[in-house]
Enzyme design. Structure first.
Site: not given
Length: 528
Positions: A171, A231, A261, A279
């Site tokens: 990160d 995520a 989606e 999801h």
């Protein structure tokens, strides 16, 4: 005295209604049906929604008494936040309601891929006892690479440490000290790819993270690696992952999110070693109940005139009319700052100059922080949690004001000092009766470019032909240039090209330009 009216536009848990309490008149409507929604909004003080109700400018205009829009969930795609802010309507959501559920699903997908639970289950239910075929691997002493070490990434790491795993974290916006405090070793992305036995993704989807785990990344991993994405769809390139699985360069995957989606077709569906779910990250009873209860409490606070911790925007009543148009400008400057800097500053000055300083511009400090963290936080950034994010990332901020502005009526400059000692600055203003947002400076280079949905900045050593090469490569990629400005420093020979373009520049085109003209390239996409 009549009670404030709260409209429930979608089905919410009974606990949500209980959390509102007896002090409101509660009404119900079908928010997905515009013919019902618009008249139902006419006299309400607050509306509670989920994902099916669209609170756009038309709906907000129809609600003359509306003070709060409460979204029982994280996303705000169905709420026109700028229109709400302009109308003085507070928008609240439940940004932390699903973090535990999302983290637990990621762990579940990881375990399932490690032990082939899904295909073994399917085979046995189909009448086949294939004990030897579905052997797996242990987690003990394996390395898991956590890509994105925000709150969800940290929760995943915390849980996987309990399995005796070694935690690697990537990160760019987290310090090694912070990662170390949480029991993780901060590494580069290449190091994470090379060393990890499992890789789990916990990043927001931005122009920089889209396709981050793609064809090139899958050439750097162990053939035994398993990829987890719970995520955002599109961070893992599904086609590239399928190709890597097919060629034996990746052992398995657990995928909850997809680039498109809903979807019932993906190249990943052909592999037994891939576990897929539709999801489900936030799809637990607890997450849904937490979301409803959270926003119900926010509605109570907002209508009672109290501080609302999960406010996404600023309630119109506390911001001066002259100051309000600058909120979006300063937030956009914050997003541009982060793109140009490539990291979070340790010190950020929000320097406001001009006539606007006659008013209280303190909200612009919050706007700047919100912008700085918007594209690098996996959680929604609000005016309330932005200072907390800054504190967590070691960023100190101060607001400076000066009534004198030499070239423009008002100018706001974000000036930051980075951990390596570099300073980065971006400046902007609002011009004309339409209050057009303009970028007027980057790191001492003078510009006057309208802030656009898609922008790019090229820093290079000044010489003939560079602009032509940039234009050619963008043209070949079918990226149309909307505007361009060049400035240069005569003393150093450094030059900066600022572009506005009609659509997002593909990552491979950015790389090609950087390589061919030997430039540092930064792109900013204020919309997807």
């Amino acid at each position: 005295m009549s009670k404030p009216i709260v409209l429930i536009a979608e089905e919410l848990s009974p606990a949500t209604i209980d959390a509102l309490g007896p002090d409101f008149e509660v009404r119900n409507t079908d928010g997905s049906d515009r013919s019902q929604l618009l008249p139902a909004l006419a006299d309400v003080d607050a509306v509670l929604i989920r994902s099916a109700t669209k609170m756009d400018a038309e709906a907000i205009a129809a609600a003359k008494n509306l003070k709060v829009i409460a979204r029982a969930g994280v996303g705000l795609d169905n709420v026109d936040v700028p229109a709400a802010t302009q109308a003085g309507v507070m928008v609240v959501n439940a940004p932390t309601s699903n973090i535990t559920s999302a983290a637990e699903l990621a762990v579940g997908l990881l375990l399932s891929t490690a032990r082939n639970i899904a295909p073994a289950n399917q085979a046995l239910k189909g009448g086949a006892w294939k004990r030897s075929k579905y052997g797996g691997v242990e987690l003990l002493e394996k390395k898991v690479g956590v890509v994105g070490f925000g709150r969800i990434g940290q929760l995943v790491a915390e849980r996987l440490k309990g399995f005796g795993m070694e935690i690697l974290a990537y990160d760019p916006y987290v310090s090694a000290q912070k990662a170390g405090q949480l029991g993780a070793r901060l590494v580069t992305l290449d190091e994470l790819l090379a060393e990890s036995d499992f890789i789990t993704v916990h990043l927001p989807k931005t122009s920089e993270t889209a396709g981050l785990l793609g064809k090139e990344a899958f050439t750097k991993v162990k053939p035994s690696v398993r990829i987890i994405n719970a995520a955002r769809g599109g961070i893992v390139d599904e086609e590239a992952l399928a190709e890597a699985l097919r060629e034996g360069r990746v052992a398995g995957a657990g995928i909850d999110v997809f680039a498109t989606e809903p979807t019932t077709e993906s190249p990943l569906f052909e592999f037994e070693s891939v576990v897929v779910t539709p999801h489900l990250g936030a799809s637990t009873e607890e997450a849904q109940e937490k979301a409803g209860v959270s926003v119900a409490k926010s509605v109570r606070l907002a209508l009672g005139g109290d501080l609302v911790p999960d406010a996404v925007n600023v309630s119109g009543g506390i911001v001066d009319e002259e100051v309000r148009p600058g909120i979006d400008l300063v937030e956009n400057l914050g997003r541009i700052f982060t793109a140009v800097a490539g990291s979070v500053p340790v010190q950020l000055d929000v320097d406001v100059r001009g006539e606007i300083t006659e008013h209280d511009v303190s909200v612009w400090e919050l706007s700047a922080l919100k912008g700085v963290f918007t594209d690098i936080s996996e959680d929604p950034v609000t005016y309330v949690n932005a200072p907390l994010l800054a504190k967590e990332r070691g960023c100190e901020v101060r607001l400076l004001t000066d009534a004198v502005s030499e070239e423009f009526r008002n100018v706001t400059t974000l000036r930051g000092t980075l951990a390596d000692g570099r300073t980065v600055s971006v400046a902007g203003t609002l011009t004309g009766p339409k209050m057009v947002q303009k970028l007027i400076g980057i790191d001492g280079f003078d510009l006057e470019v309208p802030i656009s949905d898609h922008m790019a900045f090229f820093s290079y050593k000044d010489r003939p032909g560079v602009v032509g090469v940039i234009g050619r490569l963008l043209g070949e990629a079918d990226v149309n240039i909307g505007g361009m400005q060049v400035d240069r420093d005569e003393s150093t020979g450094a030059a900066l090209v600022a572009l506005t373009v009609d659509n997002k520049i593909p990552a491979e085109v950015v790389g090609a330009i950087a390589s061919e003209v030997d430039a540092e390239v930064r792109t900013v996409d204020l919309v997807d």
